[in-house]
Design an enzyme around this catalytic site. Sequence first.
Site, PDB file in Angstrom:
ATOM      1  N   ARG A   8      14.878  -4.757   6.052  1.00 15.60           N
ATOM      2  CA  ARG A   8      15.283  -6.110   5.644  1.00 15.60           C
ATOM      3  C   ARG A   8      15.432  -6.244   4.133  1.00 15.60           C
ATOM      4  O   ARG A   8      16.154  -7.106   3.648  1.00 15.60           O
ATOM      5  CB  ARG A   8      14.271  -7.147   6.154  1.00 15.60           C
ATOM      6  CG  ARG A   8      12.911  -6.953   5.566  1.00 15.60           C
ATOM      7  CD  ARG A   8      11.918  -8.046   5.884  1.00 15.60           C
ATOM      8  NE  ARG A   8      10.634  -7.699   5.287  1.00 15.60           N
ATOM      9  CZ  ARG A   8      10.340  -7.876   4.005  1.00 15.60           C
ATOM     10  NH1 ARG A   8      11.224  -8.406   3.192  1.00 15.60           N
ATOM     11  NH2 ARG A   8       9.176  -7.504   3.530  1.00 15.60           N
ATOM     12  N   GLU A  11      -8.761 -10.410  -2.656  1.00 19.96           N
ATOM     13  CA  GLU A  11      -7.819 -10.806  -1.607  1.00 19.96           C
ATOM     14  C   GLU A  11      -8.542 -10.984  -0.278  1.00 19.96           C
ATOM     15  O   GLU A  11      -8.325 -11.972   0.449  1.00 19.96           O
ATOM     16  CB  GLU A  11      -6.702  -9.775  -1.461  1.00 19.96           C
ATOM     17  CG  GLU A  11      -5.684 -10.168  -0.391  1.00 19.96           C
ATOM     18  CD  GLU A  11      -4.806  -9.020   0.066  1.00 19.96           C
ATOM     19  OE1 GLU A  11      -3.602  -9.246   0.249  1.00 19.96           O
ATOM     20  OE2 GLU A  11      -5.327  -7.898   0.270  1.00 19.96           O
ATOM     21  N   TRP A  39      -0.129 -11.288  -4.332  1.00 20.61           N
ATOM     22  CA  TRP A  39       0.825 -12.129  -3.605  1.00 20.61           C
ATOM     23  C   TRP A  39       1.782 -12.878  -4.537  1.00 20.61           C
ATOM     24  O   TRP A  39       2.567 -13.717  -4.065  1.00 20.61           O
ATOM     25  CB  TRP A  39       0.070 -13.124  -2.722  1.00 20.61           C
ATOM     26  CG  TRP A  39      -0.541 -12.495  -1.506  1.00 20.61           C
ATOM     27  CD1 TRP A  39      -1.778 -11.919  -1.409  1.00 20.61           C
ATOM     28  CD2 TRP A  39       0.057 -12.356  -0.215  1.00 20.61           C
ATOM     29  NE1 TRP A  39      -1.998 -11.447  -0.147  1.00 20.61           N
ATOM     30  CE2 TRP A  39      -0.886 -11.702   0.617  1.00 20.61           C
ATOM     31  CE3 TRP A  39       1.283 -12.744   0.329  1.00 20.61           C
ATOM     32  CZ2 TRP A  39      -0.626 -11.411   1.954  1.00 20.61           C
ATOM     33  CZ3 TRP A  39       1.553 -12.454   1.662  1.00 20.61           C
ATOM     34  CH2 TRP A  39       0.601 -11.798   2.463  1.00 20.61           C
ATOM     35  N   TYR A  70      -2.515 -14.842   6.877  1.00 24.44           N
ATOM     36  CA  TYR A  70      -3.779 -14.310   7.388  1.00 24.44           C
ATOM     37  C   TYR A  70      -4.945 -15.298   7.388  1.00 24.44           C
ATOM     38  O   TYR A  70      -5.611 -15.480   8.412  1.00 24.44           O
ATOM     39  CB  TYR A  70      -4.173 -13.069   6.583  1.00 24.44           C
ATOM     40  CG  TYR A  70      -3.178 -11.956   6.646  1.00 24.44           C
ATOM     41  CD1 TYR A  70      -3.106 -11.108   7.742  1.00 24.44           C
ATOM     42  CD2 TYR A  70      -2.271 -11.745   5.607  1.00 24.44           C
ATOM     43  CE1 TYR A  70      -2.171 -10.089   7.813  1.00 24.44           C
ATOM     44  CE2 TYR A  70      -1.324 -10.734   5.660  1.00 24.44           C
ATOM     45  CZ  TYR A  70      -1.288  -9.899   6.764  1.00 24.44           C
ATOM     46  OH  TYR A  70      -0.357  -8.889   6.833  1.00 24.44           O
ATOM     47  N   ARG A  99     -15.874  -6.093  24.973  1.00 26.58           N
ATOM     48  CA  ARG A  99     -14.602  -5.465  24.587  1.00 26.58           C
ATOM     49  C   ARG A  99     -13.604  -6.503  24.088  1.00 26.58           C
ATOM     50  O   ARG A  99     -12.401  -6.247  24.037  1.00 26.58           O
ATOM     51  CB  ARG A  99     -14.040  -4.690  25.782  1.00 26.58           C
ATOM     52  CG  ARG A  99     -14.925  -3.515  26.218  1.00 26.58           C
ATOM     53  CD  ARG A  99     -14.297  -2.733  27.359  1.00 26.58           C
ATOM     54  NE  ARG A  99     -14.300  -3.469  28.620  1.00 26.58           N
ATOM     55  CZ  ARG A  99     -15.286  -3.411  29.538  1.00 26.58           C
ATOM     56  NH1 ARG A  99     -16.362  -2.654  29.308  1.00 26.58           N
ATOM     57  NH2 ARG A  99     -15.197  -4.091  30.658  1.00 26.58           N
ATOM     58  N   ARG A 100     -14.150  -7.676  23.714  1.00 24.81           N
ATOM     59  CA  ARG A 100     -13.283  -8.776  23.290  1.00 24.81           C
ATOM     60  C   ARG A 100     -13.510  -9.171  21.827  1.00 24.81           C
ATOM     61  O   ARG A 100     -13.171 -10.289  21.434  1.00 24.81           O
ATOM     62  CB  ARG A 100     -13.508  -9.993  24.202  1.00 24.81           C
ATOM     63  CG  ARG A 100     -13.215  -9.689  25.665  1.00 24.81           C
ATOM     64  CD  ARG A 100     -13.485 -10.898  26.553  1.00 24.81           C
ATOM     65  NE  ARG A 100     -13.256 -10.566  27.955  1.00 24.81           N
ATOM     66  CZ  ARG A 100     -13.398 -11.427  28.965  1.00 24.81           C
ATOM     67  NH1 ARG A 100     -13.764 -12.688  28.708  1.00 24.81           N
ATOM     68  NH2 ARG A 100     -13.186 -11.046  30.202  1.00 24.81           N
ATOM     69  N   CYS A 114       1.554  -7.900   8.534  1.00 30.81           N
ATOM     70  CA  CYS A 114       1.727  -6.457   8.730  1.00 30.81           C
ATOM     71  C   CYS A 114       0.513  -5.901   9.461  1.00 30.81           C
ATOM     72  O   CYS A 114       0.647  -5.183  10.446  1.00 30.81           O
ATOM     73  CB  CYS A 114       1.920  -5.755   7.395  1.00 30.81           C
ATOM     74  SG  CYS A 114       3.439  -6.224   6.547  1.00 30.81           S
ATOM     75  N   ARG A 123       1.549  -3.239  12.280  1.00 32.53           N
ATOM     76  CA  ARG A 123       2.907  -3.101  12.816  1.00 32.53           C
ATOM     77  C   ARG A 123       3.853  -2.447  11.823  1.00 32.53           C
ATOM     78  O   ARG A 123       4.785  -1.720  12.189  1.00 32.53           O
ATOM     79  CB  ARG A 123       3.467  -4.471  13.215  1.00 32.53           C
ATOM     80  CG  ARG A 123       3.670  -5.388  12.016  1.00 32.53           C
ATOM     81  CD  ARG A 123       4.542  -6.588  12.289  1.00 32.53           C
ATOM     82  NE  ARG A 123       4.698  -7.362  11.053  1.00 32.53           N
ATOM     83  CZ  ARG A 123       5.691  -7.199  10.185  1.00 32.53           C
ATOM     84  NH1 ARG A 123       6.621  -6.289  10.389  1.00 32.53           N
ATOM     85  NH2 ARG A 123       5.742  -7.933   9.084  1.00 32.53           N
ATOM     86  N   SER A 124       3.645  -2.727  10.524  1.00 31.54           N
ATOM     87  CA  SER A 124       4.526  -2.236   9.466  1.00 31.54           C
ATOM     88  C   SER A 124       3.663  -1.745   8.314  1.00 31.54           C
ATOM     89  O   SER A 124       2.797  -2.483   7.848  1.00 31.54           O
ATOM     90  CB  SER A 124       5.456  -3.358   9.001  1.00 31.54           C
ATOM     91  OG  SER A 124       6.247  -2.949   7.898  1.00 31.54           O
ATOM     92  N   ALA A 125       3.891  -0.518   7.874  1.00 32.82           N
ATOM     93  CA  ALA A 125       3.001   0.093   6.891  1.00 32.82           C
ATOM     94  C   ALA A 125       3.791   0.717   5.749  1.00 32.82           C
ATOM     95  O   ALA A 125       4.434   1.762   5.916  1.00 32.82           O
ATOM     96  CB  ALA A 125       2.125   1.149   7.560  1.00 32.82           C
ATOM     97  N   ASP A 126       3.753   0.050   4.593  1.00 30.14           N
ATOM     98  CA  ASP A 126       4.324   0.577   3.347  1.00 30.14           C
ATOM     99  C   ASP A 126       3.336   1.625   2.839  1.00 30.14           C
ATOM    100  O   ASP A 126       2.330   1.307   2.223  1.00 30.14           O
ATOM    101  CB  ASP A 126       4.495  -0.573   2.353  1.00 30.14           C
ATOM    102  CG  ASP A 126       4.951  -0.134   0.969  1.00 30.14           C
ATOM    103  OD1 ASP A 126       5.030   1.088   0.714  1.00 30.14           O
ATOM    104  OD2 ASP A 126       5.200  -1.010   0.131  1.00 30.14           O
ATOM    105  N   ASN A 161      -4.685  -1.433   2.389  1.00 33.21           N
ATOM    106  CA  ASN A 161      -5.105  -1.803   3.734  1.00 33.21           C
ATOM    107  C   ASN A 161      -6.332  -1.011   4.178  1.00 33.21           C
ATOM    108  O   ASN A 161      -7.257  -1.563   4.786  1.00 33.21           O
ATOM    109  CB  ASN A 161      -3.963  -1.569   4.728  1.00 33.21           C
ATOM    110  CG  ASN A 161      -2.699  -2.332   4.399  1.00 33.21           C
ATOM    111  OD1 ASN A 161      -1.598  -1.784   4.455  1.00 33.21           O
ATOM    112  ND2 ASN A 161      -2.822  -3.596   4.030  1.00 33.21           N
ATOM    113  N   ILE A 192       7.866   5.324   4.133  1.00 35.39           N
ATOM    114  CA  ILE A 192       7.905   5.479   2.684  1.00 35.39           C
ATOM    115  C   ILE A 192       9.262   4.970   2.222  1.00 35.39           C
ATOM    116  O   ILE A 192      10.304   5.406   2.726  1.00 35.39           O
ATOM    117  CB  ILE A 192       7.730   6.952   2.273  1.00 35.39           C
ATOM    118  CG1 ILE A 192       6.369   7.485   2.723  1.00 35.39           C
ATOM    119  CG2 ILE A 192       7.890   7.107   0.756  1.00 35.39           C
ATOM    120  CD1 ILE A 192       6.198   8.990   2.533  1.00 35.39           C
ATOM    121  N   ALA A 199       9.011  -3.813  -2.583  1.00 36.82           N
ATOM    122  CA  ALA A 199      10.205  -4.309  -1.874  1.00 36.82           C
ATOM    123  C   ALA A 199       9.844  -5.660  -1.270  1.00 36.82           C
ATOM    124  O   ALA A 199       9.003  -5.730  -0.390  1.00 36.82           O
ATOM    125  CB  ALA A 199      10.630  -3.325  -0.801  1.00 36.82           C
TER     126      ALA A 199
END
Length: 313
Positions: free
Chosen positions: A21, A58, A80, A144, A175-176, A195, A215-218, A226, A257, A312
């Site tokens: 994107r 953060e 941010w 978040y 397990r919750r 992310c 889900r998405s890892a820079d 992270n 990357i 980005a």
Amino acid sequence: MKQYLDLCTHILENGTVKQDRTGTGTKSVFGYQMRYNLQEGFPLMTTKKTAFRLIATELLWFLKGNTNIRTLIEDRNPIWDEWGFERWVKSDEYVGPDMTDFGRRSLEDEDFAAIYKVEMENYKKQIIEDDQFAERYGDLGPIYGKQWRSWTTGNEVIDQIDALIKGIKTNPDSRRHIVTAWNPSEVKDMALPPCHAMFQFYVADGKLSCQLYQRSADVFLGVPFNIASYALLVHLIAEECGLKVGEFVHTLGDAHIYLNHMEQVKEQLSRTPRELPTLRINLQDKSIFDLTIADIELEGYDPHPKIKAPIAV
């Protein structure tokens, strides 16, 4: 940090070039997992200097349920800034110089970088000094902190972190023990959809472990933050619940990357990892919701120098 360096190598050798994107382009793999034994040290990157104070402030911001960057700016935390600034420069009220693609241009064009620096400083000054401006252009939407502490469904507000802590204390084998930041009904209103989307805690042998699904890892810029952030979260929740730390398990969806980070990654891979630092938390009689950065201390951190790269947005 061999696990992280192995991930970088895996992407360089096996990744697929994809568009994204931001228009920058990435080399990407799908589905990857790393495990960190938190008994062996705190997993803060040693092959490049990583700003632990920013990571900690953060996380404390998230835990307080905050979504406005005014607090972060006051804490001298710029993590941010770009997301709030982007909302401002894309608004109808902004009439300054063209800030299109400011992340990349500020690193490649010295003249533009000087203009961008002035505009960013003006933006942050207004956030601090003007309550109405801060309300309109400092809030990042239901990101978040809002989802963790004030998930809204109908007329009910759910404090997921408080429920998590109570669950671990009263029913550790459940397990919750799950917290999710991915709220489909509010994703469209977020400056950046989460992310690190969902995490689950697990108690065994008096130790607390956590698995994160991201889900998405820079991989170059974001993932080191992270890893350290969720390792810190495990330590904080463990302290709150009277447990020792176990593992942090990091599961990645799209691990990528950016194409303009390739040389930085190769430089990092050329460096030899150093001994991991140690984390000290001074909880005393406080709740983790009341902690400040002064209550968290990192000892023995001796990293290689920082490596700069464009974000980005």
